[in-house]
Every structure is written in C-alpha cells, then in structure tokens.
Motif scaffolding. Structure first.
Motif, short mmCIF file in Angstrom:
data_model
loop_
_atom_site.label_atom_id
_atom_site.label_comp_id
_atom_site.label_asym_id
_atom_site.label_seq_id
_atom_site.Cartn_x
_atom_site.Cartn_y
_atom_site.Cartn_z
N TYR A 5 -9.19 -1.47 -19.66
CA TYR A 5 -8.78 -0.07 -19.75
C TYR A 5 -7.52 -0.06 -20.61
CZ TYR A 5 -6.08 -1.85 -15.72
OH TYR A 5 -5.31 -2.61 -14.89
N HIS A 29 -6.80 -2.15 -6.70
CA HIS A 29 -6.67 -0.70 -6.51
C HIS A 29 -6.37 -0.08 -7.86
CE1 HIS A 29 -2.63 -2.42 -6.25
NE2 HIS A 29 -2.13 -1.23 -6.53
N THR A 30 -6.38 1.24 -7.95
CA THR A 30 -6.26 1.92 -9.25
C THR A 30 -4.98 2.72 -9.43
OG1 THR A 30 -7.38 3.92 -8.50
CG2 THR A 30 -8.78 2.15 -9.38
N ASN A 35 -13.44 -3.83 -12.44
CA ASN A 35 -13.79 -3.01 -11.29
C ASN A 35 -13.27 -3.74 -10.06
OD1 ASN A 35 -15.90 -4.96 -10.54
ND2 ASN A 35 -17.04 -4.07 -12.26
N ARG A 36 -13.54 -3.23 -8.90
CA ARG A 36 -12.97 -3.83 -7.69
C ARG A 36 -13.33 -5.31 -7.54
NH1 ARG A 36 -11.04 -1.51 -3.03
NH2 ARG A 36 -11.89 0.53 -3.57
N PRO A 48 -2.68 5.91 -14.59
CA PRO A 48 -3.70 5.75 -13.56
C PRO A 48 -4.95 6.59 -13.82
CG PRO A 48 -1.55 5.89 -12.55
CD PRO A 48 -1.36 6.21 -14.00
N SER A 49 -6.10 5.93 -13.63
CA SER A 49 -7.40 6.58 -13.71
C SER A 49 -8.33 5.85 -12.76
CB SER A 49 -7.95 6.51 -15.15
OG SER A 49 -8.42 5.21 -15.44
N ASP A 50 -9.60 6.24 -12.76
CA ASP A 50 -10.53 5.55 -11.87
C ASP A 50 -10.94 4.19 -12.42
OD1 ASP A 50 -12.12 6.37 -13.97
OD2 ASP A 50 -13.54 7.49 -12.75
N LYS A 51 -10.37 3.78 -13.55
CA LYS A 51 -10.68 2.48 -14.15
C LYS A 51 -9.53 1.49 -14.10
CE LYS A 51 -13.96 4.55 -17.39
NZ LYS A 51 -14.25 4.88 -18.80
N THR A 52 -8.35 1.92 -13.68
CA THR A 52 -7.17 1.08 -13.80
C THR A 52 -7.01 0.12 -12.62
OG1 THR A 52 -5.84 2.93 -12.94
CG2 THR A 52 -5.91 2.63 -15.33
N TRP A 53 -8.00 -0.73 -12.45
CA TRP A 53 -7.99 -1.68 -11.33
C TRP A 53 -6.98 -2.80 -11.58
CZ3 TRP A 53 -10.41 -0.53 -6.93
CH2 TRP A 53 -11.44 0.43 -6.98
N HIS A 54 -6.15 -3.04 -10.60
CA HIS A 54 -5.16 -4.11 -10.68
C HIS A 54 -4.80 -4.55 -9.26
CE1 HIS A 54 -2.86 -0.43 -10.07
NE2 HIS A 54 -1.83 -1.16 -9.64
#
Length: 225
Positions: free
Chosen positions: A31, A131-132, A160-161, A180-186
């Motif tokens: 992302y 988490h995002t 992703n998760r 932050p968005s629904d793709k920002t997994w960290h």
C-alpha cells in the motif's frame, strides 16, 4: 547537560521536518507508504531518546497497545510543560505549515482533526497483531529511535492480515508513514528485544476520539495555511 539544553529551536525543527518530507521515499506496495529519514534535528532526537518514561509492564499480555491503556505515555497535559522536547515535537506537528505539507504529500484530510502523540518503550514479550489503524485515525507516523543493533526491530508490513511482506528497518531518527485505509496492515512480530525499543507514534484523529486527555491540544483542532 539538561534536557532543555539539548532541544533545537522551533524553526529548525520545522525546517528539518519539511526537508525530510521533501526527501521521503514513497513506496506503492503493498500500500502507499513513505520512509522518512532525519526527521528532527539531532539535538531533538537525542532529547527524545532520553525522556524518562517507563516501559509497560506486560505481565505476559500483548498483541494490542490498548491492553495496557493505564500505562501508556502521551505528549499531552503536564508532559508538555515538563519536557521541552515533547513540546517541540507537539508544536511542530500542530503547526499549519507542517499540517499543510503532510496533506500535500499524502492527501490525508487533516484540517479539523486533533494531534495525538504516544511515546512507546517496548521490551521483550511485546508484539502487535496485524491491524490497519482504519477508523478515527487520519494519519499515522511511526517514528523510530533505533540504536545500533536494533535494525531488526521495525514495523512489520502485511498485504493482508495473514500475509507478511517486509520489515521496516528500525533506524535512528527515521519514520514509517501511511494514511490509514482498509489496506494498511502493519504490526510487530514477536522477537527478542535485547534493549528497550523506543518509538513515537504520531497520529491525527477525528473529533470522535473519546480519550481527550491523550491529545496534545484537545481544544485546538489543526488547521492548514
């Protein structure tokens, strides 16, 4: 040397932030994110690493920072009066000039939001599930005070998760940034921490943020130029 004597003047702090933004490395995958270097003048970074906060007593419980809300530290309230370095950083990120630069670089919608800065000291046993940050956070900067030998202690990035992609090097006076968005997994995979891991988490949050005592300036939403 006193803490106050180690802090740079406000104009040099803002200037360093703007220069670091101009030189930031943008990455598109998994992302959009930015890697920022030399964020603060060295005097400010050295003052930050010496702040007398304490590591959270995990007692075998980790995975989310909010599990230990009662022990977390913020650049807010009396902390801003007691520690010049904390105030320098808070006032810089409250500055319309810095707010405007962040919005121009990232597209984040910050006007009307509030500044929240957490100082984290992590020790062995600490980990964070992927988490995002999506929700009331409108901008995330994970600022790193990495010391020699701590290069492997950076944030883990996921597609992703379930899918790990890379680990951000935990450098000195550097940062990992995203909107932050629904793709920002960290997150942070469990690993041995031989020395405390110090970082500063800089967020702008919407007016829906309930814990107003965590905000640097709870009665002053940020504005642009």
């Amino acid at each position: 040397m006193s803490e106050a004597a180690t802090v740079a003047d406000p104009s040099s702090v803002e200037g360093a932030i703007l220069a670091s933004f101009a030189a930031a490395e943008r990455r598109e995958s998994p992302y959009v994110n930015w890697r920022v270097f030399d964020l603060f003048p060295d005097a400010t970074a050295r003052a930050l690493v010496e702040l007398p906060f304490h590591a959270i007593e995990l007692q075998g419980v980790s995975g989310r920072r909010e599990l230990h809300n009662d022990q977390r530290s913020y650049f807010a309230g009396e902390v801003l009066d007691q520690h010049p370095a904390a105030r320098e950083v808070a006032e810089a990120f409250q500055s319309p000039r810095i707010v405007e630069a962040i919005m121009a670089q990232t597209g984040a919608k910050l006007v009307g939001s509030y500044l929240r800065i957490e100082y984290a000291i992590d020790v062995s046993g600490f980990w964070l599930e992927p988490h995002t940050d999506l929700g009331v956070k409108t901008y995330t900067m994970l600022y790193q005070l990495g010391l020699p030998g701590q290069e492997d202690l950076g944030t883990d990035v996921y597609a992703n998760r379930e899918t790990w992609i890379e680990r951000v090097p935990f450098g000195w006076n550097s940062a990992f940034v995203f909107v932050p968005s629904d793709k920002t997994w960290h997150g942070f995979e469990a690993r041995k921490l031989h020395a405390p891991r110090r970082s500063v988490i800089i967020n702008y949050v919407t007016d829906e943020w309930r814990a107003r005592e965590q905000l640097a300036f709870p009665n002053e939403p940020v504005r642009g130029l």
